[in-house]
Design a protein around this motif. Structure first.
Motif, PDB file in Angstrom:
ATOM      1  N   VAL A   1       0.832  -1.202   0.000  1.00 44.14           N
ATOM      2  CA  VAL A   1       0.000   0.000   0.000  1.00 44.14           C
ATOM      3  C   VAL A   1       0.870   1.257   0.000  1.00 44.14           C
ATOM      4  O   VAL A   1       0.548   2.252  -0.661  1.00 44.14           O
ATOM      5  CB  VAL A   1      -0.961   0.002   1.208  1.00 44.14           C
ATOM      6  N   ALA A   2       1.990   1.223   0.729  1.00 41.99           N
ATOM      7  CA  ALA A   2       2.891   2.378   0.761  1.00 41.99           C
ATOM      8  C   ALA A   2       3.428   2.678  -0.634  1.00 41.99           C
ATOM      9  O   ALA A   2       3.451   3.837  -1.071  1.00 41.99           O
ATOM     10  CB  ALA A   2       4.039   2.130   1.737  1.00 41.99           C
TER      11      ALA A   2
ATOM     12  N   ALA B   1      -6.332   0.854   8.929  1.00 48.02           N
ATOM     13  CA  ALA B   1      -5.099   1.013   9.705  1.00 48.02           C
ATOM     14  C   ALA B   1      -3.879   0.896   8.801  1.00 48.02           C
ATOM     15  O   ALA B   1      -2.911   1.657   8.930  1.00 48.02           O
ATOM     16  CB  ALA B   1      -5.041  -0.025  10.821  1.00 48.02           C
ATOM     17  N   ILE B   2      -3.910  -0.054   7.870  1.00 48.50           N
ATOM     18  CA  ILE B   2      -2.799  -0.227   6.936  1.00 48.50           C
ATOM     19  C   ILE B   2      -2.658   0.996   6.037  1.00 48.50           C
ATOM     20  O   ILE B   2      -1.553   1.520   5.827  1.00 48.50           O
ATOM     21  CB  ILE B   2      -3.001  -1.501   6.090  1.00 48.50           C
ATOM     22  N   PHE B   3      -3.760   1.477   5.498  1.00 50.33           N
ATOM     23  CA  PHE B   3      -3.708   2.636   4.606  1.00 50.33           C
ATOM     24  C   PHE B   3      -3.198   3.870   5.343  1.00 50.33           C
ATOM     25  O   PHE B   3      -2.350   4.608   4.830  1.00 50.33           O
ATOM     26  CB  PHE B   3      -5.092   2.915   4.016  1.00 50.33           C
ATOM     27  N   CYS B   4      -3.695   4.080   6.556  1.00 55.97           N
ATOM     28  CA  CYS B   4      -3.241   5.239   7.344  1.00 55.97           C
ATOM     29  C   CYS B   4      -1.744   5.146   7.614  1.00 55.97           C
ATOM     30  O   CYS B   4      -1.011   6.134   7.475  1.00 55.97           O
ATOM     31  CB  CYS B   4      -3.998   5.308   8.666  1.00 55.97           C
ATOM     32  N   GLY B   5      -1.277   3.953   7.993  1.00 60.51           N
ATOM     33  CA  GLY B   5       0.143   3.791   8.264  1.00 60.51           C
ATOM     34  C   GLY B   5       0.991   4.058   7.035  1.00 60.51           C
ATOM     35  O   GLY B   5       2.066   4.672   7.133  1.00 60.51           O
TER      36      GLY B   5
ATOM     37  N   LEU C   1      -9.136   9.649   8.898  1.00 58.94           N
ATOM     38  CA  LEU C   1      -9.302   8.212   8.667  1.00 58.94           C
ATOM     39  C   LEU C   1      -8.711   7.407   9.816  1.00 58.94           C
ATOM     40  O   LEU C   1      -9.234   6.341  10.165  1.00 58.94           O
ATOM     41  CB  LEU C   1      -8.643   7.818   7.343  1.00 58.94           C
ATOM     42  N   TRP C   2      -7.623   7.915  10.415  1.00 59.57           N
ATOM     43  CA  TRP C   2      -7.076   7.243  11.593  1.00 59.57           C
ATOM     44  C   TRP C   2      -8.064   7.317  12.754  1.00 59.57           C
ATOM     45  O   TRP C   2      -8.195   6.366  13.530  1.00 59.57           O
ATOM     46  CB  TRP C   2      -5.737   7.859  11.985  1.00 59.57           C
ATOM     47  N   THR C   3      -8.755   8.431  12.865  1.00 56.13           N
ATOM     48  CA  THR C   3      -9.809   8.563  13.876  1.00 56.13           C
ATOM     49  C   THR C   3     -10.889   7.504  13.654  1.00 56.13           C
ATOM     50  O   THR C   3     -11.335   6.835  14.592  1.00 56.13           O
ATOM     51  CB  THR C   3     -10.435   9.965  13.830  1.00 56.13           C
ATOM     52  N   PHE C   4     -11.280   7.339  12.387  1.00 54.14           N
ATOM     53  CA  PHE C   4     -12.275   6.315  12.058  1.00 54.14           C
ATOM     54  C   PHE C   4     -11.751   4.918  12.382  1.00 54.14           C
ATOM     55  O   PHE C   4     -12.502   4.046  12.832  1.00 54.14           O
ATOM     56  CB  PHE C   4     -12.651   6.398  10.572  1.00 54.14           C
TER      57      PHE C   4
ATOM     58  N   CYS D   1       5.330   6.503  17.352  1.00 53.29           N
ATOM     59  CA  CYS D   1       4.260   5.860  18.127  1.00 53.29           C
ATOM     60  C   CYS D   1       3.513   4.852  17.273  1.00 53.29           C
ATOM     61  O   CYS D   1       3.169   3.752  17.742  1.00 53.29           O
ATOM     62  CB  CYS D   1       3.294   6.921  18.666  1.00 53.29           C
ATOM     63  N   TRP D   2       3.260   5.212  16.003  1.00 52.34           N
ATOM     64  CA  TRP D   2       2.579   4.278  15.109  1.00 52.34           C
ATOM     65  C   TRP D   2       3.432   3.032  14.898  1.00 52.34           C
ATOM     66  O   TRP D   2       2.924   1.906  14.904  1.00 52.34           O
ATOM     67  CB  TRP D   2       2.278   4.946  13.768  1.00 52.34           C
TER      68      TRP D   2
END
Length: 361
Positions: free
Chosen positions: A153-154, A213-217, A277-280, A340-341
């Protein structure tokens, strides 16, 4: 039907071959990016430094005394104001290190590197898909699967920016190097045989919560790279502004990056865009926890570090809106937030007992 019988070993084997094949192509892309930087560094780099030096020298030459005669007959000497151009005001690189260096050969290697990255991405994506088909579920049930999907994804996000005509080819070398490191760790230390998951993970929330979570990371990673390079470029520009003379290596590398202001803007925009999106993601995880464990929040380690990551990025975004915390201070907060992530990604799974450790590593 047993769990072992439910796994297609042929597809699992094909997935492994595809992942290793992608690593081989990423290695070629890495070498092509190295060639891009090497050939570019042999050309006329230092455009920003030259511009600053030229402006300063020209201003000094033009700053000779000017004789003016006033009405009283008194002659006075005046110097015109000296205005030097800031490095942060320079245009971004046209396409990449080779192109910015001014050599067609360097630019050619850069384009070859991008083409190889596209090929490796397609092979890796096929490997992830084969892994999913081998067990008929989402391909992120353990850390190995999460890792190979995350790096896919990255790279996809990076290529998406390039397809949208965003000049971020300067990120290519760092991206490919870290993807190789991620896949190396995944295949060496995190590898888990393709298998089914425990019943608690058989939920549509696995597709929703973990995929976001993967997309946000992945996007946070791009922002972190931009932030880190911003800190180096900002120090370089500050040294130039003070009249310093950076070494040849600094000139050959940092001069061909976008301006510090552009890197800072890129990092801020991608972090700000993905933060909702991370909030979601956290909310979706809480809802899934309610379904699976009968409570929405239980201060589990993964929950806590997800929230800590959220607070860190919220602090960064707030700092950007506060006059006293722009620039380098805010950038340091962004790197702390990404750290942190990363700890939530690796540290919690490897070193902390968590209810999220269903599938081991």
């Amino acid at each position: 039907m047993t769990l072992a019988a439910a796994t297609n070993e042929n597809l699992a084997g094909i997935s492994n071959v595809l992942i290793y094949s992608a690593m081989a192509v990423y290695t070629l892309a890495f070498l092509a990016h190295i060639a891009e930087w090497v050939f570019g560094s042999r050309s006329k780099v230092g455009r920003t430094a030259a511009a600053l030096t030229t402006d300063a020298d020209a201003a000094k030459s033009a700053a000779g005394p000017v004789v003016q005669t006033r009405a009283g007959g008194t002659a006075v000497l005046e110097r015109p104001k000296v205005v030097t151009r800031s490095a942060a005001g320079q245009r971004d690189v046209p396409d990449g290190p080779g192109a910015h260096g001014g050599t067609e050969k360097g630019d050619l290697y850069g384009r070859i590197a991008v083409s190889l990255t596209v090929l490796a991405f397609l092979i890796q994506a096929a490997g992830v898909l084969a892994r999913a088909l081998s067990v008929q579920r989402a391909p992120w049930g353990n850390m190995y699967e999460f890792s190979i999907t995350f790096s896919t994804v990255a790279v996809g996000a990076y290529l998406g920016f390039l397809a949208a005509k965003k000049n971020i080819r300067w990120m290519g070398l760092v991206l490919v190097a870290t993807v190789l490191a991620d896949l190396g760790i995944a295949t060496t230390w995190l590898y888990t045989e393709s298998d089914q998951l425990v019943p608690a993970l058989h939920s549509y929330w696995l597709w929703i919560h973990v995929s976001t979570a993967i997309f946000c990371g992945a996007v946070f990673y791009l922002g972190a790279v931009g932030t880190l390079l911003y800190l180096f470029r900002d120090s370089y520009e500050a040294k130039l502004a003070r009249g310093g003379n950076p070494g040849g290596f600094a000139r050959s590398v940092l001069e061909r990056l976008p301006s510090a202001a552009s890197l800072d803007k890129f990092a801020y925009r991608v972090n700000a865009a993905v933060f909702p999106l991370w909030t979601f993601t956290i909310i979706a995880g809480a809802i899934w926890a309610g379904d699976a464990w009968g409570r929405y929040w239980g201060w589990d380690a993964k929950e806590v570090w997800s929230f800590i990551t959220w607070v860190a990025y919220a602090a960064y975004l707030h700092a950007r809106a506060t006059a006293g915390w722009k620039g380098r201070k805010a950038a340091c907060l962004a790197l702390i937030a990404f750290a942190c992530w990363l700890f939530n990604y690796y540290g919690v799974n490897l070193f902390v007992n968590s209810l999220h450790g269903y599938a081991g590593v």
